[in-house]
Scaffold this motif. Structure first.
Motif, mmCIF file in Angstrom:
data_model
loop_
_atom_site.group_PDB
_atom_site.id
_atom_site.type_symbol
_atom_site.label_atom_id
_atom_site.label_comp_id
_atom_site.label_asym_id
_atom_site.label_seq_id
_atom_site.Cartn_x
_atom_site.Cartn_y
_atom_site.Cartn_z
ATOM 1 N N SER A 177 -3.551 -8.835 7.870
ATOM 2 C CA SER A 177 -4.655 -7.765 8.110
ATOM 3 C C SER A 177 -4.638 -6.930 6.871
ATOM 4 O O SER A 177 -6.016 -6.475 6.398
ATOM 5 N N PHE A 178 -3.647 -6.497 6.142
ATOM 6 C CA PHE A 178 -3.862 -5.613 4.882
ATOM 7 C C PHE A 178 -4.385 -6.448 3.796
ATOM 8 O O PHE A 178 -5.389 -5.969 3.083
ATOM 9 N N GLU A 179 -4.099 -7.696 3.677
ATOM 10 C CA GLU A 179 -4.553 -8.749 2.557
ATOM 11 C C GLU A 179 -5.972 -8.798 2.508
ATOM 12 O O GLU A 179 -6.842 -8.651 1.642
ATOM 13 N N ARG A 180 -6.327 -9.028 3.840
ATOM 14 C CA ARG A 180 -7.962 -9.413 4.187
ATOM 15 C C ARG A 180 -8.722 -7.883 3.931
ATOM 16 O O ARG A 180 -9.884 -7.891 3.417
ATOM 17 N N ILE B 212 -7.040 -0.548 5.322
ATOM 18 C CA ILE B 212 -6.117 -0.349 4.390
ATOM 19 C C ILE B 212 -5.248 0.692 4.595
ATOM 20 O O ILE B 212 -4.004 0.963 4.488
ATOM 21 N N LEU B 213 -5.663 1.850 5.113
ATOM 22 C CA LEU B 213 -5.229 3.385 5.449
ATOM 23 C C LEU B 213 -4.151 3.169 6.700
ATOM 24 O O LEU B 213 -2.992 3.819 6.821
ATOM 25 N N SER B 214 -4.543 2.132 7.423
ATOM 26 C CA SER B 214 -3.566 1.889 8.878
ATOM 27 C C SER B 214 -2.297 1.461 8.498
ATOM 28 O O SER B 214 -1.318 1.765 9.513
ATOM 29 N N VAL B 215 -1.943 1.097 7.483
ATOM 30 C CA VAL B 215 -0.541 0.560 7.256
ATOM 31 C C VAL B 215 0.363 1.854 6.739
ATOM 32 O O VAL B 215 1.585 1.607 6.600
ATOM 33 N N ILE B 216 -0.006 2.799 6.438
ATOM 34 C CA ILE B 216 0.515 4.039 6.124
ATOM 35 C C ILE B 216 1.250 4.792 7.019
ATOM 36 O O ILE B 216 0.656 5.105 8.006
ATOM 37 N N PRO B 217 2.533 4.958 7.110
ATOM 38 C CA PRO B 217 3.157 5.540 8.215
ATOM 39 C C PRO B 217 2.651 6.863 8.353
ATOM 40 O O PRO B 217 2.491 7.710 7.452
ATOM 41 N N PRO B 218 2.316 7.405 9.452
ATOM 42 C CA PRO B 218 2.078 8.538 10.105
ATOM 43 C C PRO B 218 2.709 9.958 9.395
ATOM 44 O O PRO B 218 2.017 10.756 8.836
ATOM 45 N N ARG B 219 4.179 9.817 9.329
ATOM 46 C CA ARG B 219 4.809 10.709 8.788
ATOM 47 C C ARG B 219 4.415 11.035 7.376
ATOM 48 O O ARG B 219 4.457 12.073 6.910
ATOM 49 N N GLU C 218 -10.639 11.642 2.760
ATOM 50 C CA GLU C 218 -10.735 11.642 0.985
ATOM 51 C C GLU C 218 -9.994 10.468 0.741
ATOM 52 O O GLU C 218 -10.376 9.754 -0.198
ATOM 53 N N MET C 219 -8.974 10.029 1.291
ATOM 54 C CA MET C 219 -8.278 8.843 1.029
ATOM 55 C C MET C 219 -8.961 7.592 1.125
ATOM 56 O O MET C 219 -9.153 6.652 0.191
ATOM 57 N N ALA C 220 -9.885 7.318 2.279
ATOM 58 C CA ALA C 220 -10.805 6.396 2.597
ATOM 59 C C ALA C 220 -11.863 6.257 1.512
ATOM 60 O O ALA C 220 -12.272 5.116 0.846
ATOM 61 N N LYS C 221 -12.549 7.495 0.998
ATOM 62 C CA LYS C 221 -13.506 7.503 0.050
ATOM 63 C C LYS C 221 -12.881 6.965 -1.206
ATOM 64 O O LYS C 221 -13.341 6.321 -1.972
ATOM 65 N N ALA C 222 -11.613 7.473 -1.781
ATOM 66 C CA ALA C 222 -11.045 7.180 -2.702
ATOM 67 C C ALA C 222 -11.029 5.589 -2.802
ATOM 68 O O ALA C 222 -11.036 5.017 -3.784
ATOM 69 N N THR C 223 -10.435 4.888 -1.744
ATOM 70 C CA THR C 223 -10.360 3.577 -1.734
ATOM 71 C C THR C 223 -11.674 2.838 -1.795
ATOM 72 O O THR C 223 -11.643 1.933 -2.632
#
Length: 178
Positions: A36-39, A49-56, A75-80
């Motif tokens: 799902s990340f590759e897609r 893309i951001l969902s794979v980053i650990p919440p911590r 901000e991360m979503a916008k940068a992506t």
């Protein structure tokens, strides 16, 4: 006496990166996450893309930046989105079949997976090829993916997950290709 220290040091190093036999359900969870990340990368889906980053890690980055986690994610979503708008992903592969599975000294399972990305900036004939490793780690029963291609990312990982302090992590490379 020196021999005892050498043996103790060797045992410590071995404990810091002990081989790990991955359970079938863990392999399936990692495989699903990678697919799902590759897609998402190819499609430019920033929320996935951001969902794979650990919440911590999100919490730590937000605290350092003086932002709420929600603001940071925005901000991360916008940068992506901005990054994927100006470049085409020509090739992206996280090679799970080439992964090495280990545990930290505290017993946390993780893997290092060879990852290759080729992108081409809009209006440019040259392409950039990035060869890195993707770190997968299990936190609160969920597998996450972490990019570890530079020293800052590795430092943040070790700050959030101190059990990675003694683990050798590779730094990625990037080159221009035609």
């Amino acid at each position: 006496m020196v021999g005892k220290y050498i043996i103790a040091a060797a045992l410590f190093v071995a404990a810091c990166a002990a081989p790990y036999s991955l359970a079938v359900d863990d392999r399936a969870a990692i495989s699903t996450r990678i697919t799902s990340f590759e897609r998402a990368v190819v499609a430019g889906n920033s929320s996935e893309i951001l969902s794979v980053i650990p919440p911590r890690m999100i919490t730590a980055i937000a605290a350092k930046a003086g932002l709420t986690e929600q603001t940071l994610r925005g901000e991360m979503a916008k940068a992506t989105r901005d990054a994927t708008r100006d470049a085409d992903v020509i090739f992206f592969d996280i090679a799970l079949d080439q992964a090495t599975f280990q545990t930290t000294a505290s017993g946390r399972p993780y893997s290092l997976i060879p990852t290759q990305t080729v992108i081409q900036a809009s209006g440019n004939r040259s392409k950039l090829q990035s060869n890195t490793s993707t770190l997968t780690l299990k936190d609160d029963g969920v597998w996450y993916l972490i990019r570890i291609d530079d020293a800052r990312q590795i430092a943040l990982l070790r700050e959030v997950y101190p059990d990675f302090e003694g683990v050798t992590l590779p730094i990625g490379t990037t080159k221009v290709i035609d």
